[in-house]
Design an enzyme around this catalytic site. Structure first.
Site, short mmCIF file in Angstrom:
data_model
loop_
_atom_site.label_atom_id
_atom_site.label_comp_id
_atom_site.label_asym_id
_atom_site.label_seq_id
_atom_site.Cartn_x
_atom_site.Cartn_y
_atom_site.Cartn_z
N SER A 1 0.74 -1.24 0.19
CA SER A 1 0.09 -0.20 0.17
C SER A 1 0.99 1.28 0.01
O SER A 1 1.94 1.13 0.56
CB SER A 1 -0.85 -0.02 1.23
N TYR B 1 -1.74 0.05 10.27
CA TYR B 1 -1.85 -0.66 9.12
C TYR B 1 -0.55 -0.25 8.06
O TYR B 1 0.07 -1.17 7.68
CB TYR B 1 -2.95 -0.29 8.08
N1 LIG Z 1 -8.65 -1.25 -1.52
C1 LIG Z 1 -7.82 -0.32 -1.41
O1 LIG Z 1 -7.79 0.87 -1.64
C2 LIG Z 1 -6.39 -1.04 -1.09
C3 LIG Z 1 -5.48 -0.04 -1.20
C4 LIG Z 1 -3.90 -0.46 -0.97
C5 LIG Z 1 -3.83 -1.78 -0.58
N2 LIG Z 1 -4.99 -2.54 -0.34
C6 LIG Z 1 -4.43 -4.01 -0.25
O2 LIG Z 1 -4.91 -4.67 -1.12
C7 LIG Z 1 -5.35 -6.22 -0.45
C8 LIG Z 1 -7.00 -6.41 -0.51
O3 LIG Z 1 -7.80 -5.55 -0.12
P1 LIG Z 1 -9.06 -5.25 -0.53
O4 LIG Z 1 -9.25 -3.82 -0.50
O5 LIG Z 1 -9.54 -6.07 -1.71
O6 LIG Z 1 -9.72 -5.64 0.94
P2 LIG Z 1 -11.19 -6.49 1.23
O7 LIG Z 1 -12.35 -6.08 0.17
O8 LIG Z 1 -11.40 -6.41 2.63
O9 LIG Z 1 -10.96 -7.98 0.91
C9 LIG Z 1 -9.94 -8.64 1.69
C10 LIG Z 1 -9.98 -10.06 1.50
O10 LIG Z 1 -8.91 -10.74 2.45
C11 LIG Z 1 -9.88 -11.76 3.04
N3 LIG Z 1 -9.09 -11.85 4.35
C12 LIG Z 1 -9.20 -10.93 5.34
N4 LIG Z 1 -8.58 -11.49 6.68
C13 LIG Z 1 -8.22 -12.70 6.26
C14 LIG Z 1 -7.54 -13.71 6.87
N5 LIG Z 1 -6.97 -13.58 8.14
N6 LIG Z 1 -7.58 -14.95 6.32
C15 LIG Z 1 -7.74 -15.24 4.95
N7 LIG Z 1 -8.32 -14.42 4.33
C16 LIG Z 1 -8.65 -13.01 4.88
C17 LIG Z 1 -11.19 -11.41 3.21
O11 LIG Z 1 -12.33 -12.48 3.30
P3 LIG Z 1 -12.71 -12.84 4.86
O12 LIG Z 1 -12.83 -11.64 5.60
O13 LIG Z 1 -13.90 -13.81 4.46
O14 LIG Z 1 -11.54 -13.57 5.47
C18 LIG Z 1 -11.30 -10.72 1.64
O15 LIG Z 1 -11.52 -11.80 0.85
C19 LIG Z 1 -5.07 -5.85 1.03
O16 LIG Z 1 -3.86 -6.63 1.35
C20 LIG Z 1 -5.04 -4.45 1.37
O17 LIG Z 1 -4.35 -4.13 2.21
C21 LIG Z 1 -6.25 -2.41 -0.76
#
Ligand SMILES: NC(=O)c1ccc[n+]([C@@H]2O[C@H](COP(=O)([O-])OP(=O)(O)OC[C@H]3O[C@@H](n4cnc5c(N)ncnc54)[C@H](OP(=O)(O)O)[C@@H]3O)[C@@H](O)[C@H]2O)c1
Length: 230
Positions: free
Chosen positions: A136, A149
């Site tokens: 990130s 985070y």
């Molecule tokens: N969205 C953004 O703007 C953004 C920006 C920079 C970086 N990121 C990074 O991109 C990645 C994906 O983020 P996202 O925005 O797609 O998040 P999200 O919509 O919250 O999805 C997160 C995914 O991870 C799973 N997860 C969470 N905790 C887990 C665990 N302990 N074990 C296994 N699975 C787990 C969730 O499913 P369950 O809850 O069912 O486990 C879900 O499938 C993350 O690493 C995040 O830090 C996102």
């Protein structure tokens, strides 16, 4: 057929990457804690002709990580450490950050991906595979409220950096996807309209470039890898 393991593939970026890699012909292993949501993604991928093994569980659970290793059955080309947590929400200042929530953020965002990588490394080395760690901009920018985070993602970035120096037979990429319209992003901005942020599908081509062009190990920003930015 190449095999990819994607953590956190039940929604958001992980789901989009799973669909994109299945279209590229990868056989998939996917996980997330919510079994119903995960199975729905697996069904969607199978209906489109893809091959997928879905295992519900938490990346923080060593026995679940062992199941993921067994599912790989001695063969893995790509590990995508995508599962992540925002940590405490609403985002507190570091002065008020509950230590338990901080520990949880490090457990999910740093310890689990490193432990999963350790398990999968022998398979990845054998096939000249790759690790993609999703990080990130909060790992490198000082945004108020993002200390827990951001510190965890910074640790994941440096672990990736060292891994790349140690593991010359594989590729190690750590990549900032940019702001995306996902549940995690909405949690970070409660009550705010985030409809101007791109859907995760929009940046999948950036990540596919890493894989298909086998770009050098290093830190990447998805926006810089998109075809329009070339
Ligand atoms: N969205 C953004 O703007 C953004 C920006 C920079 C970086 N990121 C990074 O991109 C990645 C994906 O983020 P996202 O925005 O797609 O998040 P999200 O919509 O919250 O999805 C997160 C995914 O991870 C799973 N997860 C969470 N905790 C887990 C665990 N302990 N074990 C296994 N699975 C787990 C969730 O499913 P369950 O809850 O069912 O486990 C879900 O499938 C993350 O690493 C995040 O830090 C996102």
């Amino acid at each position: 057929m190449n095999t990819a393991l994607i953590t956190g593939a039940s929604r958001g970026l992980g789901r989009a990457l799973a669909v994109g890699l299945a279209r590229e012909g990868y056989a998939l292993i996917i996980d997330a804690r919510d079994a119903a949501a995960l199975d729905a993604v697996a069904d969607e991928i199978r209906q489109a002709g893809g091959t997928v093994t879905a295992l519900a569980g938490s990346v923080t659970d060593p026995s679940h990580r062992d199941l993921l290793l067994r599912a790989a059955d001695g063969r893995l080309d790509l590990l995508v450490n995508n599962a992540g947590t925002l940590g405490a929400s609403p985002l507190p200042a570091l002065a008020d950050y509950p230590p338990d929530a901080l520990r949880e953020a490090f457990e999910v965002n740093v310890i689990a991906p490193i432990a999963l990588t350790q398990l999968m490394l022998p398979l990845l080395r054998e096939r000249g595979g790759a690790v993609l760690n999703i990080t990130s901009d909060a790992a490198v920018e000082a945004y108020a409220g993002w200390g827990g985070y951001g510190a965890a993602k910074a640790a994941l970035e440096q672990a990736s950096n060292v891994l790349a120096a140690e593991e010359l037979a594989i590729r190690v990429w750590w990549a900032d996807p940019g702001d995306l319209r996902t549940d995690m992003h909405q949690l970070a901005f409660p009550g705010e309209d985030i409809s101007d942020r791109p859907l995760p599908e929009a940046i999948v081509p950036a990540f596919l470039r890493l894989v298909t062009e086998r770009l050098p190990s290093g830190r990447y920003r998805a926006a810089h890898l998109l075809p329009a930015a070339r």
